[in-house]
Write a protein that holds these residues in place. Sequence first.
Motif, PDB file in Angstrom:
ATOM      1  N   SER A  39       7.344   3.272   7.641  1.00 20.82           N
ATOM      2  CA  SER A  39       7.248   3.530   9.082  1.00 20.82           C
ATOM      3  C   SER A  39       8.352   4.465   9.536  1.00 20.82           C
ATOM      4  N   LEU A 232      -0.413   2.028   7.062  1.00 14.94           N
ATOM      5  CA  LEU A 232       0.032   1.188   8.177  1.00 14.94           C
ATOM      6  C   LEU A 232      -1.139   0.513   8.873  1.00 14.94           C
ATOM      7  N   HIS A 233      -2.306   1.139   8.835  1.00 17.97           N
ATOM      8  CA  HIS A 233      -3.473   0.572   9.510  1.00 17.97           C
ATOM      9  C   HIS A 233      -4.008  -0.680   8.828  1.00 17.97           C
ATOM     10  N   ARG A 235      -2.323  -3.252   8.423  1.00 17.34           N
ATOM     11  CA  ARG A 235      -1.747  -4.378   9.168  1.00 17.34           C
ATOM     12  C   ARG A 235      -2.076  -4.166  10.645  1.00 17.34           C
ATOM     13  N   THR A 236      -2.993  -4.949  11.156  1.00 19.99           N
ATOM     14  CA  THR A 236      -3.501  -4.737  12.520  1.00 19.99           C
ATOM     15  C   THR A 236      -2.923  -5.711  13.540  1.00 19.99           C
ATOM     16  N   LEU A 238      -0.521  -7.534  16.216  1.00 18.80           N
ATOM     17  CA  LEU A 238       0.256  -6.902  17.283  1.00 18.80           C
ATOM     18  C   LEU A 238       1.724  -6.759  16.903  1.00 18.80           C
ATOM     19  N   THR A 241       2.191  -3.940  14.437  1.00 20.02           N
ATOM     20  CA  THR A 241       1.976  -2.652  15.086  1.00 20.02           C
ATOM     21  C   THR A 241       3.175  -2.248  15.932  1.00 20.02           C
ATOM     22  N   GLN A 244       5.951  -1.131  13.699  1.00 16.19           N
ATOM     23  CA  GLN A 244       5.689   0.200  13.160  1.00 16.19           C
ATOM     24  C   GLN A 244       5.996   1.282  14.187  1.00 16.19           C
ATOM     25  N   VAL A 245       5.556   1.064  15.429  1.00 10.37           N
ATOM     26  CA  VAL A 245       5.791   2.050  16.485  1.00 10.37           C
ATOM     27  C   VAL A 245       7.289   2.241  16.718  1.00 10.37           C
TER      28      VAL A 245
END
Length: 267
Positions: A39, A232-233, A235-236, A238, A241, A244-245
């Motif tokens: 990430s 990264l997708h 792992r969905t 919240l 995510t 990652q952001v």
Amino acid sequence: MTPLAWIIAMSFAGGLLSVVVAAGFAWAARPHWVPTLISYAIGALLGAAFLEVLPHAIEAAESPERAAMNILAGILLFFVLEKLVLWRHCHDEGCHGHGHAAGEDHRDHGHGHDHGRSGLLILVGDTFHNFVDGVLIAAAFVESTPLGIVTALAIIAHEIPQEVGDFLILLHSGYSRTKALVFNLLSSLATLVGGMLAYFALSHMESLVPVFLALAAASMIYVAVADLIPGLHKRTELRATAQQVLLIAAGIASIVLAHPLAERALG
């Protein structure tokens, strides 16, 4: 320091650092560290590509249109090269996927059904990749020292998670830890070779600098978007995510901060 001294130092230190850190992570066998590195690497790559390398590539080119064409050609080139590597890897393995994310699907291919056949391909592909990284580092330093530092740091950031995946493939291909480390260290020397050869060539062919800068941007964008982000997708949830952001933003922020810091350090 002269540009050549910077190229030698960053190429050697970058290759050595990425391999040693990757070996440490691989030996520690804690896979939850790898997504964190990926990430952050995505943010560093995209930040360096769009905020540092692309502006210099456009400025150095004959026109913005020529720079854009070089970047598009570079993205297509890296797509074809990766396809060739994947085809060679899957030809004997019978792969049925649609690609991989560095540090994740690499490990999947390494578990259970490798039987030692992918180790050599990984080393060959990694050596070529390291050579290209050296060329890109040299091209950036020829343009300016701050740009070279930022480019080298971005390359190191994305090399670490990729080296983790490659190291794990070698271990599961039957290589001992010592052999995997030695072969990876030898492969990392290709960064230094590529950097020095590119420096002496570019010093006599300055017209190639815009092309290599465009290739540097294309490489960073392609690796981030095609290789790293798809992983990264997987792992969905919240929380994952949000993490990652934040880490991608931290990678971008590190590039934003690195440029003025480098300029101050250089006087």
